[in-house]
Design a protein around this motif. Sequence first.
Motif, PDB file in Angstrom:
ATOM      1  N   THR A  27     173.059 -49.938  60.823  1.00  0.00           N
ATOM      2  CA  THR A  27     172.858 -51.345  60.455  1.00  0.00           C
ATOM      3  C   THR A  27     173.659 -52.273  61.365  1.00  0.00           C
ATOM      4  O   THR A  27     173.188 -53.363  61.722  1.00  0.00           O
ATOM      5  CB  THR A  27     173.292 -51.571  58.988  1.00  0.00           C
ATOM      6  N   ASP A 180     169.848 -50.685  57.194  1.00  0.00           N
ATOM      7  CA  ASP A 180     169.581 -51.586  56.075  1.00  0.00           C
ATOM      8  C   ASP A 180     169.198 -52.930  56.703  1.00  0.00           C
ATOM      9  O   ASP A 180     170.056 -53.703  57.116  1.00  0.00           O
ATOM     10  CB  ASP A 180     170.833 -51.739  55.194  1.00  0.00           C
ATOM     11  N   TRP A 181     167.896 -53.202  56.784  1.00  0.00           N
ATOM     12  CA  TRP A 181     167.411 -54.364  57.535  1.00  0.00           C
ATOM     13  C   TRP A 181     167.806 -55.692  56.902  1.00  0.00           C
ATOM     14  O   TRP A 181     168.049 -56.674  57.612  1.00  0.00           O
ATOM     15  CB  TRP A 181     165.888 -54.287  57.690  1.00  0.00           C
ATOM     16  N   LYS A 182     167.894 -55.736  55.595  1.00  0.00           N
ATOM     17  CA  LYS A 182     168.264 -56.983  54.927  1.00  0.00           C
ATOM     18  C   LYS A 182     169.684 -57.397  55.318  1.00  0.00           C
ATOM     19  O   LYS A 182     169.927 -58.534  55.723  1.00  0.00           O
ATOM     20  CB  LYS A 182     168.159 -56.822  53.410  1.00  0.00           C
ATOM     21  N   VAL A 183     170.612 -56.461  55.203  1.00  0.00           N
ATOM     22  CA  VAL A 183     172.002 -56.734  55.561  1.00  0.00           C
ATOM     23  C   VAL A 183     172.128 -56.955  57.067  1.00  0.00           C
ATOM     24  O   VAL A 183     172.817 -57.866  57.527  1.00  0.00           O
ATOM     25  CB  VAL A 183     172.912 -55.562  55.132  1.00  0.00           C
ATOM     26  N   CYS A 185     169.974 -58.096  59.239  1.00  0.00           N
ATOM     27  CA  CYS A 185     169.433 -59.372  59.710  1.00  0.00           C
ATOM     28  C   CYS A 185     170.359 -60.539  59.386  1.00  0.00           C
ATOM     29  O   CYS A 185     170.438 -61.508  60.157  1.00  0.00           O
ATOM     30  CB  CYS A 185     168.052 -59.613  59.099  1.00  0.00           C
ATOM     31  N   ILE A 186     171.061 -60.444  58.262  1.00  0.00           N
ATOM     32  CA  ILE A 186     172.023 -61.493  57.913  1.00  0.00           C
ATOM     33  C   ILE A 186     173.152 -61.529  58.948  1.00  0.00           C
ATOM     34  O   ILE A 186     173.554 -62.587  59.432  1.00  0.00           O
ATOM     35  CB  ILE A 186     172.591 -61.269  56.501  1.00  0.00           C
TER      36      ILE A 186
END
Length: 234
Positions: A27, A180-183, A185-186
């Motif tokens: 990530t 973990d793409w959500k984390v 990208c943030i």
Amino acid sequence: MAGNGSAITLSILTELIGLPGNLANGTNRVGILAQGSASCFRFYKNGKLDLAPNKSAIIWIFIGAVLGITTATQVSNEEFKEVFKYLMFVLLFILLIKPKRWLSNEHELKNLNKGWAPLIFLPLGFYGGFIQMGMGVVMLVVLVVIGKMNLMYANILKVAVVTLYTALALVIFASLGMVDWKVGCIIAIGQFTGGWIAAEFGSKWKMASVFSYWLLISVVSLVCIRLIVQSFSG
């Protein structure tokens, strides 16, 4: 100047968010790629990105990174972090010796026998591919102390090389479900912004190398202090 940022982001991903080590490692590469891409674009637009003179080092680092990435997908990186702790103290010592060599005007690697290139840059690439944490600082020390490069040019070369192998690393980690793409990208939003602004600043300010040198010392010193505090509290 990127240097030791992954020590912060990996700590956040593992200690605060609770991601497993390998998932955090994958990530973390999302933000690194975003930051590197933004920096490279701005350095290129400002006429500072010239990789041709140092292509030998780039090739060996990339090969080492591929080996490191492959290893990282198979084993835990916790033991490797222990090596990093002691490495920071060594780097701080090197940084404080002969400050003038960090402010040379060279943009190419000098006094480096081609026969030594694999022995120097292959392990460097492996380290970056495996864990990335501290890679920015380690690579800057190698390029400046051994390669006799100007600190700012060394930083540009470092950013470009790390971006290249990070793109491959992200593909591999993602294919194995270790991102973990959500984390990611943030984190990428912040690192992209920082990389863009810093590259623009570093390309145009004449005192960028001096500023980078003292920033580098500050970063490594803070890490060393943190490690000392942790050893006593632990």
